[in-house]
Enzyme design. Structure first.
Site: not given
Length: 389
Positions: A107, A156, A252, A276
């Protein structure tokens, strides 16, 4: 040490060994947590078809994700603050994933930096990024990921605006965490965690601090992060990031067939059907319920992956049989990491692999690539019969 047979066993140990504020950070969703609960509960609505009198020897779980060979259709999802669940958590998770033959995704909001993980991981890993207003930071961190030989970039899409998670607010989970008396007392009851955190120099968001003008320590980070998630993110910005990266590209946070088609148009190598972890739009569909319509929408134009609610190898099998090329685990590996460090991540992967293998056999299949809807009993109303808009 108790006998560990399932992910829930790891979760119980994790709850004992990790401070409450970090346990709650992982084990929570936004608002009422309906979607967070549905992610796991909806898997139980799907039944498996038992088949017998078949040759079950020589079973194969190996497959591929965006051209990369994997030992089973599972990757470790990007999880922010993993290094607060366990000291040097990202490094330990990356090593476990590499040894097991599955991808690890780091991340942006990790505790260990890209460079920390690259120096410690024996194989390339994937890197996750948010679309941020500070394009200089985005450009720079993409170049850092390239220099670290990351083999895929995961963007994301569903965090343009942060969903409210009540537990984090009540626990004072900020940057730095609020050291209230209850938090200090709770941390004092976790000596293994506390000693490990004292022994590592990695206790801040090392991908950001020192890499952004004006963000030199944790006291500056929260204000910067809160204003950086880009509410103006659109597909033109997505393609800009794609072009800047130039390598394997994964999007994502896709939960709608129309968005899936646009993601395919944007040149994604894969999309991840994801809400998420139920931490953003509460009341959205679970990932497993959204999966079939997205698979139908994109066909073979792009690989469809899925995360959300996977706690067993049976969940992996159901997702693959419903059309996912592969899956991701987040909380499942975090439970193992917080419980037992690197060995716990390995244990979580072993549990899921064994469950997947045995379940596949009892469904009468020998190769993961042969799974399909014929292995499942899916309720007729599973996807929902919604009123026209």
């Amino acid at each position: 040490m108790p006998v560990i047979t399932c992910i829930d066993d790891l979760k119980r140990i994790y709850a004992r060994r990790t401070p409450k504020m970090f346990y709650d950070y992982a084990e929570s969703g936004s608002y009422t947590e309906q979607t967070f609960r549905d992610n796991t509960n909806d898997f139980s609505r799907i039944r498996l078809r038992q088949r017998v009198a078949r040759d079950l020897s020589g079973r194969v779980l190996e497959t591929s994700m965006i051209g990369q060979k994997v030992s089973m259709p599972v990757a470790l999802a990007p999880v922010g603050s993993t290094g607060m669940q366990c000291p040097d958590g990202e490094i330990k998770a990356a090593r476990a994933a590499a040894a097991f033959g599955v991808p690890f995704t780091l991340s942006t909001m990790s505790i260990c930096s890209i460079e920390d993980v690259a120096a410690a991981s024996p194989t390339p890993f994937w890197f996750q990024i948010y679309a941020m207003r500070d394009e200089d930071f985005v450009d720079a961190i993409i170049e850092r990921a390239r220099a670290a030989k990351c083999s895929a970039l995961v963007v994301t899409l569903d965090l343009q605006i942060l969903g409210q998670r009540h537990k984090d607010l009540k626990n004072g989970l900020t940057s730095p965490p609020k050291l209230t008396l209850p938090n200090l007392i709770n941390m004092a009851t976790k000596p293994r965690w506390a000693l490990g955190m004292l022994q590592t120099p990695r206790r801040s968001f090392r991908n950001v601090i020192g890499h952004v003008k004006g963000v030199k320590d944790l006291s500056n980070l929260t204000a910067w992060a809160n204003e950086q998630f880009d509410p103006k993110l659109d597909w033109s910005k997505v393609t800009r990031i794609r072009d800047q990266w130039g390598g394997k590209f994964i999007l994502k946070g896709v939960l709608d067939p129309d968005d899936a088609r646009m993601a395919a148009d944007a040149g994604a190598d894969a999309i991840i059907v994801s809400n998420h972890g139920g931490r953003q739009l509460d009341g959205a569909l679970s990932s497993i319920r959204a999966l079939p319509s997205i698979v139908r929408a994109v066909g073979d134009r792009v690989e469809v992956h899925m995360d959300g609610g996977i706690r067993t190898g049976q969940d992996v099998l159901k997702a693959v049989a419903m059309g996912a090329k592969s899956t991701y685990i987040g909380r499942s590996f975090i439970y193992g990491l917080g419980a037992m460090g690197q060995a716990g991540v390995t244990k979580a992967l072993e549990i899921i692999q064994k469950e997947l293998d045995i379940t596949m056999a009892l469904c009468g299949e020998r190769n993961i690539k042969d799974l399909g809807r014929h292995n499942l009993l899916v309720p007729k109303d599973f996807e929902g019969d919604w009123a026209d808009q």
